[in-house]
Design a protein around this motif. Structure first.
Motif: not given
Length: 388
Positions: A150, A155, A159
């Motif tokens: 991301n 994020a 992630e």
């Protein structure tokens, strides 16, 4: 750039998601540029990329152009840079794109680019003989790493951890294959908490790469913060990439050297300063919290000025990254022993460069003197002035 689209399910079902192929896109073939590009930023040196030469060397056969591999190759930054590098006739570079099959955007592919679909977070898939994504690095002169799970401030930590895997995996694969240069797109958010700095005098042009990291860029407005995120997890992955690059450079230089560019805000498409905002992220990539504009609280002037100060124009982005492919990376520094004792961040390390990469925005805290010295590029753009 065209909005994100999904491949037709029938067409997608016919794609071997790990095999390299040359992608010919009708959209790309009919558009020489997908965004306005003006005169290149001023170049202060004329260094050339290793392996780059004229089409012929004397009376011998044509010299093949060096191979540049770009991860996240059909995203915002990868698309802009690949089209830029492939604009030369005769070709100056051969470009290979690595993209996750779930995020592949065929319409963004230059007709001369090669595409490998694969998840760089998956080591086993990368090493698969005959089909692994790592084979895109065979014979590569350089790797430019944009890929992230991301790539925006919202994020989460899961992630972030997987984005760290992306960096570690592609760095190791490129070093193992003897790539000459690895360029990492790291982020201003590694230093984002200097936005609220009050204990030291941080005037314009004083925020340097060797200052201690302060990851994350918390916004002052609670509603905007909930939608955009504080970039802490996102920046942690970028900082991990920087430190990994410095470590690997020490082991693998002079064969493989690293340039890490802490890029500013380079928006998708035309990337006009008029669309910058205090939110620090495009609306389409913010978390939907259900809050209305009137739910915002407080003065967001500080946030807006910070994000305008870290704007990176398309022109400067392209100039910085192309220069990063060719620039000489020092293998030793005159003051290396002293600066390593006095500064644990050691941005001056053997075979490693860490530089700010923003446009020359009026009043911004970011120091660009080392960027100009090492990359040989002087920014021409300013988010507070009309574009030339």
């Amino acid at each position: 750039l065209p909005p994100t689209t999904h491949l037709d399910p029938l067409a997608a079902s016919t794609i071997d998601t790990s095999h390299r192929f040359t992608c010919r896109s009708p959209v790309a073939a009919t558009q020489s540029h997908l965004w306005p590009i003006s005169t290149p930023a001023t170049t202060r040196n004329s260094s050339t990329m290793a392996g780059t030469s004229s089409p012929t060397d004397g009376d011998g056969p044509p010299t093949p152009p060096p191979i540049v591999v770009i991860t996240g190759g059909t995203g915002n930054l990868g698309t802009k840079l690949s089209h830029h590098l492939l604009r030369h006739d005769p070709p100056k570079y051969r470009v290979r794109l690595i993209e996750h099959p779930s995020y592949f955007q065929k319409q963004n592919v230059h007709p001369a680019a090669e595409v490998t679909l694969g998840d760089v977070g998956d080591v086993e898939a990368g090493m698969e003989e005959g089909n692994g994504w790592a084979e895109a690095l065979d014979g590569a002169d350089a790797l430019i790493h944009f890929s992230a799970v991301n790539p925006y401030p919202n994020a989460d930590w899961s992630e972030s951890a997987r984005s760290m895997d992306h960096s570690l995996n592609v760095f190791q694969a490129a070093c193992a294959r003897g790539a000459r240069r690895i360029v990492l797109a790291t982020s201003n958010h590694v230093m984002g908490q200097y936005k609220e700095e009050t204990t030291t005098d941080l005037g314009g042009g004083t925020l340097r790469p060797d200052m201690p990291p302060r990851i994350g860029t918390p916004l002052r407005d609670p509603a905007a913060l909930a939608a955009s995120g504080d970039a802490t997890a996102y920046a942690a992955a970028k900082l991990a990439g920087e430190r990994s690059a410095a470590c690997l450079a020490a082991f693998h230089s002079p064969r493989t050297t690293f340039v890490c560019l802490r890029i500013g805000w380079c928006q998708p498409g035309e990337n006009s300063p008029s669309t910058l905002s205090a939110a620090g992220s495009p609306p389409e990539f913010q978390t939907d919290t259900g809050a209305d504009e009137e739910d915002k609280l407080g003065d967001d002037t500080v946030d807006e000025m910070w994000f305008r100060g870290m704007w990176l124009s398309n022109r400067d982005f392209l100039s910085y990254f192309e220069s990063a492919l060719a620039v000489d990376v020092p293998l030793e520094w005159k003051d290396q022993s002293a600066q390593e004792r006095g500064n644990p961040h050691r941005h001056r390390k053997r075979g490693f460069l860490l530089l700010n990469a923003m446009s020359k925005n009026s009043g911004a805290k970011w120091a660009l003197d080392e960027t100009e010295t090492h990359l040989g590029i002087v920014s021409q753009d300013d988010s507070f002035k009309p574009l030339s």
